[in-house]
Design an enzyme around this catalytic site. Sequence first.
Site, short mmCIF file in Angstrom:
data_model
loop_
_atom_site.label_atom_id
_atom_site.label_comp_id
_atom_site.label_asym_id
_atom_site.label_seq_id
_atom_site.Cartn_x
_atom_site.Cartn_y
_atom_site.Cartn_z
N ARG A 10 0.83 -1.20 0.00
CA ARG A 10 0.00 0.00 0.00
C ARG A 10 0.87 1.26 0.00
O ARG A 10 0.95 1.98 -0.98
CB ARG A 10 -0.94 -0.02 1.22
N HIS A 45 6.70 4.22 12.66
CA HIS A 45 6.77 4.18 11.20
C HIS A 45 7.83 5.17 10.76
O HIS A 45 7.59 6.38 10.73
CB HIS A 45 5.40 4.56 10.63
N CYS A 95 5.90 9.39 0.27
CA CYS A 95 4.61 10.00 0.56
C CYS A 95 4.26 10.91 -0.59
O CYS A 95 4.97 11.89 -0.85
CB CYS A 95 4.65 10.79 1.87
#
Length: 345
Positions: A48, A245, A278
């Site tokens: 993902r 994370h 990101c």
Amino acid sequence: MTSQTPEAADSTRSAQSADPGVLELGLPEVVHDPALPARVRIHEVGARDGLQNENALVPVEVKAEFIARLAAAGLRTVEATSFVHPKWVPQLADAEELFPRVTGLREQYPGLRLPVLVPNERGLDRALARGADEVAVFASATETFARRNLNRTVAESLEMFRPVVSGALAAGATVRGYLSMCFGDPWEGPVPPAQVVEAGLRLLELGCAELSLGDTIGVATAGQVSALLGAFDRAGVPVQRIAVHFHDTYGQALANTLTALRHGVTVVDSSAGGLGGCPFAKSATGNLATEDLVWMLHGLGIETGVDLAGLAATSTWMAGQLGRPSPSRAVQALAGPSSPGTTAS
């Protein structure tokens, strides 16, 4: 390789001690640290968070095979996809086709968890209709990123998630809360721990079972990690509800992870082969590579249930699918210089 008991590791080393190529077998020297957790659950995000940052659209068949290979390598939490509007993340526009293809893996691999990201109530409805039983929401600790990512203030975005979380819980699903920009923001600079704790507490109060603290642009240092986890501890948040994370922009992801482990954290997010970044923060580089993480954890005698050789082979295969080498140092070391998953020597 899966994690070994001290006796098994000693036996392996004894049997191979005369072999000068023992390190080529992918078995790190095991030195236990009793101050660290005995087991860590890896929350694999490559399918993902990793693939959403690819410029090219990866075929759904390749994604399904990737998830199957990750499960076969022993990973038992594999974040499968995101039910976000295709306009915002076209790389994951096939979520409704992909997810039914992989749900059968839960029968093949008992205990396998396949969480998905949902941005709003519509995304939740789509995910539940396809059989999802674990979902995640994604919030920001900083105002600028919240406005750029969600077009809302931090408070407004958290309020937006209220019906999403309550709806998921009502449907019997569990909810994870991602909190981004926990250490540094490219527009606002260093983020005060109190600000992160305030946003994190709101996510937990909404009903999130777990809170993942994200170093979205990879600027965190071990000292910052210690300070933030200490702040959550003082706020009364059990460490069992915290995950970390890290991104590896400055090569600090493993050091930051080790610091978190020393604070009692037992859930670590990572991405096979170091895929990811990101799409809403262009300074963000790849995630902590799962292979690099597993090498460190196994060397510390920490159980993960992961077959490191199988995982590295999976990332090498995916690197071939993407047409570029894996940035993971462990993948490069284990695969060899002639592999499509490595850089040329």
